[in-house]
Each structure stands twice: as structure tokens, then as C-alpha cells.
Design a protein around this motif. Structure first.
Motif, PDB file in Angstrom:
ATOM      1  N   ALA A  22      44.739 -10.941  21.387  1.00 45.87           N
ATOM      2  CA  ALA A  22      44.785 -10.057  22.552  1.00 45.87           C
ATOM      3  C   ALA A  22      45.029  -8.609  22.134  1.00 45.87           C
ATOM      4  CB  ALA A  22      45.866 -10.529  23.524  1.00 45.87           C
ATOM      5  N   GLN A  23      45.884  -8.402  21.151  1.00 48.08           N
ATOM      6  CA  GLN A  23      46.143  -7.050  20.672  1.00 48.08           C
ATOM      7  C   GLN A  23      44.891  -6.444  20.041  1.00 48.08           C
ATOM      8  OE1 GLN A  23      49.595  -7.761  18.202  1.00 48.08           O
ATOM      9  NE2 GLN A  23      51.001  -7.298  19.879  1.00 48.08           N
ATOM     10  N   LEU A  24      44.137  -7.257  19.319  1.00 48.21           N
ATOM     11  CA  LEU A  24      42.890  -6.786  18.717  1.00 48.21           C
ATOM     12  C   LEU A  24      41.871  -6.444  19.801  1.00 48.21           C
ATOM     13  CD1 LEU A  24      41.356  -6.183  16.118  1.00 48.21           C
ATOM     14  CD2 LEU A  24      40.712  -8.602  16.024  1.00 48.21           C
ATOM     15  N   MET A  25      41.785  -7.288  20.822  1.00 45.20           N
ATOM     16  CA  MET A  25      40.879  -6.992  21.941  1.00 45.20           C
ATOM     17  C   MET A  25      41.250  -5.666  22.595  1.00 45.20           C
ATOM     18  SD  MET A  25      40.401 -10.595  23.942  1.00 45.20           S
ATOM     19  CE  MET A  25      40.306 -12.130  23.040  1.00 45.20           C
ATOM     20  N   ARG A  26      42.544  -5.475  22.826  1.00 48.97           N
ATOM     21  CA  ARG A  26      42.997  -4.225  23.452  1.00 48.97           C
ATOM     22  C   ARG A  26      42.665  -3.029  22.567  1.00 48.97           C
ATOM     23  NH1 ARG A  26      49.176  -3.832  24.548  1.00 48.97           N
ATOM     24  NH2 ARG A  26      49.153  -3.769  22.287  1.00 48.97           N
ATOM     25  N   ALA A  27      42.948  -3.136  21.291  1.00 43.73           N
ATOM     26  CA  ALA A  27      42.699  -2.022  20.364  1.00 43.73           C
ATOM     27  C   ALA A  27      41.216  -1.661  20.289  1.00 43.73           C
ATOM     28  CB  ALA A  27      43.232  -2.369  18.974  1.00 43.73           C
ATOM     29  N   GLN A  28      40.363  -2.666  20.385  1.00 46.48           N
ATOM     30  CA  GLN A  28      38.913  -2.439  20.279  1.00 46.48           C
ATOM     31  C   GLN A  28      38.262  -2.186  21.637  1.00 46.48           C
ATOM     32  OE1 GLN A  28      37.024  -2.291  17.407  1.00 46.48           O
ATOM     33  NE2 GLN A  28      38.952  -2.349  16.301  1.00 46.48           N
ATOM     34  N   GLY A  29      39.001  -2.396  22.718  1.00 48.42           N
ATOM     35  CA  GLY A  29      38.450  -2.198  24.055  1.00 48.42           C
ATOM     36  C   GLY A  29      37.378  -3.223  24.405  1.00 48.42           C
ATOM     37  N   ILE A  30      37.631  -4.476  24.011  1.00 46.82           N
ATOM     38  CA  ILE A  30      36.651  -5.548  24.226  1.00 46.82           C
ATOM     39  C   ILE A  30      37.319  -6.743  24.892  1.00 46.82           C
ATOM     40  CG2 ILE A  30      35.113  -4.861  22.351  1.00 46.82           C
ATOM     41  CD1 ILE A  30      36.518  -6.907  20.560  1.00 46.82           C
ATOM     42  N   GLY A  31      36.518  -7.682  25.390  1.00 48.29           N
ATOM     43  CA  GLY A  31      37.045  -8.831  26.087  1.00 48.29           C
ATOM     44  C   GLY A  31      36.875 -10.141  25.349  1.00 48.29           C
ATOM     45  N   ASP A  32      36.431 -10.067  24.096  1.00 52.31           N
ATOM     46  CA  ASP A  32      36.256 -11.297  23.321  1.00 52.31           C
ATOM     47  C   ASP A  32      36.285 -10.989  21.837  1.00 52.31           C
ATOM     48  OD1 ASP A  32      33.141 -11.347  22.234  1.00 52.31           O
ATOM     49  OD2 ASP A  32      33.406 -10.169  24.056  1.00 52.31           O
TER      50      ASP A  32
ATOM     51  N   GLY B  45      27.772  -5.532  14.426  1.00 54.68           N
ATOM     52  CA  GLY B  45      29.118  -5.718  13.890  1.00 54.68           C
ATOM     53  C   GLY B  45      29.866  -6.733  14.730  1.00 54.68           C
ATOM     54  N   VAL B  46      30.941  -7.231  14.205  1.00 53.31           N
ATOM     55  CA  VAL B  46      31.743  -8.226  14.918  1.00 53.31           C
ATOM     56  C   VAL B  46      33.226  -7.925  14.769  1.00 53.31           C
ATOM     57  CG1 VAL B  46      30.039 -10.073  14.693  1.00 53.31           C
ATOM     58  CG2 VAL B  46      31.798  -9.819  12.965  1.00 53.31           C
ATOM     59  N   VAL B  47      33.975  -8.404  15.714  1.00 52.32           N
ATOM     60  CA  VAL B  47      35.429  -8.372  15.631  1.00 52.32           C
ATOM     61  C   VAL B  47      35.854  -9.826  15.674  1.00 52.32           C
ATOM     62  CG1 VAL B  47      37.563  -7.612  16.713  1.00 52.32           C
ATOM     63  CG2 VAL B  47      35.550  -6.124  16.754  1.00 52.32           C
ATOM     64  N   ALA B  48      36.603 -10.250  14.663  1.00 52.97           N
ATOM     65  CA  ALA B  48      36.966 -11.659  14.563  1.00 52.97           C
ATOM     66  C   ALA B  48      38.415 -11.817  14.128  1.00 52.97           C
ATOM     67  CB  ALA B  48      36.046 -12.365  13.566  1.00 52.97           C
ATOM     68  N   VAL B  49      38.942 -12.995  14.424  1.00 54.39           N
ATOM     69  CA  VAL B  49      40.281 -13.378  13.985  1.00 54.39           C
ATOM     70  C   VAL B  49      40.180 -14.704  13.247  1.00 54.39           C
ATOM     71  CG1 VAL B  49      41.505 -12.176  15.836  1.00 54.39           C
ATOM     72  CG2 VAL B  49      40.823 -14.563  16.161  1.00 54.39           C
ATOM     73  N   ARG B  50      41.180 -14.984  12.428  1.00 56.12           N
ATOM     74  CA  ARG B  50      41.267 -16.275  11.751  1.00 56.12           C
ATOM     75  C   ARG B  50      41.572 -17.361  12.774  1.00 56.12           C
ATOM     76  NH1 ARG B  50      44.884 -13.171  10.265  1.00 56.12           N
ATOM     77  NH2 ARG B  50      46.571 -14.596  10.765  1.00 56.12           N
ATOM     78  N   PRO B  51      41.213 -18.587  12.511  1.00 60.86           N
ATOM     79  CA  PRO B  51      41.531 -19.678  13.439  1.00 60.86           C
ATOM     80  C   PRO B  51      43.025 -19.828  13.707  1.00 60.86           C
ATOM     81  CG  PRO B  51      39.883 -20.394  11.864  1.00 60.86           C
ATOM     82  CD  PRO B  51      40.360 -19.044  11.400  1.00 60.86           C
ATOM     83  N   ASP B  52      43.864 -19.511  12.713  1.00 57.26           N
ATOM     84  CA  ASP B  52      45.307 -19.667  12.905  1.00 57.26           C
ATOM     85  C   ASP B  52      45.983 -18.433  13.492  1.00 57.26           C
ATOM     86  OD1 ASP B  52      45.042 -18.052  10.661  1.00 57.26           O
ATOM     87  OD2 ASP B  52      46.612 -19.062   9.514  1.00 57.26           O
ATOM     88  N   ALA B  53      45.221 -17.407  13.833  1.00 59.50           N
ATOM     89  CA  ALA B  53      45.802 -16.213  14.460  1.00 59.50           C
ATOM     90  C   ALA B  53      46.392 -16.595  15.815  1.00 59.50           C
ATOM     91  CB  ALA B  53      44.743 -15.136  14.640  1.00 59.50           C
ATOM     92  N   SER B  54      47.493 -15.978  16.162  1.00 65.71           N
ATOM     93  CA  SER B  54      48.099 -16.267  17.470  1.00 65.71           C
ATOM     94  C   SER B  54      47.278 -15.599  18.573  1.00 65.71           C
ATOM     95  CB  SER B  54      49.542 -15.754  17.522  1.00 65.71           C
ATOM     96  OG  SER B  54      49.560 -14.340  17.630  1.00 65.71           O
ATOM     97  N   LEU B  55      47.481 -16.073  19.782  1.00 63.57           N
ATOM     98  CA  LEU B  55      46.796 -15.463  20.921  1.00 63.57           C
ATOM     99  C   LEU B  55      47.252 -14.025  21.124  1.00 63.57           C
ATOM    100  CD1 LEU B  55      46.742 -18.407  23.482  1.00 63.57           C
ATOM    101  CD2 LEU B  55      44.994 -17.720  21.824  1.00 63.57           C
ATOM    102  N   VAL B  56      48.497 -13.737  20.763  1.00 60.34           N
ATOM    103  CA  VAL B  56      48.986 -12.358  20.848  1.00 60.34           C
ATOM    104  C   VAL B  56      48.194 -11.465  19.894  1.00 60.34           C
ATOM    105  CG1 VAL B  56      50.959 -10.846  20.387  1.00 60.34           C
ATOM    106  CG2 VAL B  56      51.286 -12.957  21.680  1.00 60.34           C
TER     107      VAL B  56
END
Length: 143
Positions: free
Chosen positions: A26-36, A12-23
Motif C-alpha cells: 500500500a505504501q508503494l502504491m501511494r508513493a507511485q500514485g497507482i492502484g495496483d 515499466g512495472v511496480v512490483a513487490v515480493r510475495p512475502d511483502a506485507s500489505l502495508v
């Protein structure tokens, strides 16, 4: 001992759109407990964005993480492996490119990630943590 990437990768993967903000990223990384997270669009993988990328390439330069996009800070065109590639190929790519994580791509779509930790563990992937397992779309999260 695992012979192919599929046996050690985190599925599985966790991804964001290219136009997603860094915030957002970062919030998605925190919610998923991952660093990328992967940066992806309809056409496929655009890049890989790490927590270190956000810190070193944006925040340290005084950039506004609310207005800077994931695409602007991510590592573009990341080196990747296939799920049926030998584990030794993943190790070689990590060494050659000095990276700790590789997207696992099958038929043009990201299906998982393999990290140094995954390679050190060498136990079958599905029995391990599943934090990366997508919740909505198996390719693009946060859309």
C-alpha cells in the motif's frame, strides 16, 4: 490508432515480493500514485495486487495488514498479454475475465501494464505518464 498493446501500455512495472506485507504494498502504491502492483519473485509473475484486494480481501475481514503477505491476498496467475498482441486481444481478455488491468509480459518478464484507461486513451504509451517506470530493478520493486 494503436494496433498493438505496446503502443498503449504503461511501460515499466511496480512490483513487490510475495512475502511483502500489505502495508509495504500500500505504501508503494501511494508513493507511485497507482492502484495496483505486481507480485513477483525471481521466477516471474506471481499475481496482481490491487488497492481493492487489500481492502476487500484483508482489511474488511479484520486481517492485520502488517502481517498478511501480498501473495495471500493477490489475484494469483493473472491473465496477461504480450506487448505485440493486438489491442483487440487485450480488450477481449478484459471483457472475458472482468478485469480492468492486464500485465504485459514478454519472454516471461513483466514489461508493463495495460488498463482500461490506456485503451480508452489509445495514444502512444511512451508519451504518457511514467509513474510505473521502475526505479531500481525493472522487474521487482520494494525488494
Amino acid at each position: 490508432m494503436a494496433d498493438v498493446v505496446r503502443d498503449v501500455m504503461t511501460p515499466g512495472v511496480v512490483a513487490v515480493r510475495p512475502d511483502a506485507s500489505l502495508v509495504e504494498a500500500a505504501q508503494l502504491m501511494r508513493a507511485q500514485g497507482i492502484g495496483d502492483v505486481l507480485v513477483a519473485d525471481e521466477a516471474g509473475l506471481v499475481g496482481v495486487l490491487t488497492d481493492r484486494d487489500i481492502t476487500v480481501r484483508a482489511v474488511a475481514d479484520g486481517a492485520d495488514p502488517l502481517t498478511v503477505s501480498a501473495e495471500a491476498v493477490c489475484t494469483p496467475r493473472p491473465v496477461a498479454v504480450g506487448p505485440d498482441d493486438p489491442v483487440s486481444a487485450a480488450v477481449t481478455l478484459m471483457r472475458e475475465h472482468s478485469v480492468r488491468r492486464l500485465p504485459v509480459v514478454e519472454n516471461g518478464r513483466a514489461v508493463g501494464m495495460v488498463s482500461l484507461g490506456d485503451l480508452g486513451d489509445r495514444s502512444p504509451g511512451p508519451a504518457r505518464r511514467t509513474a510505473r517506470t521502475a526505479q531500481k530493478d525493472p522487474f521487482v520493486q520494494g525488494s
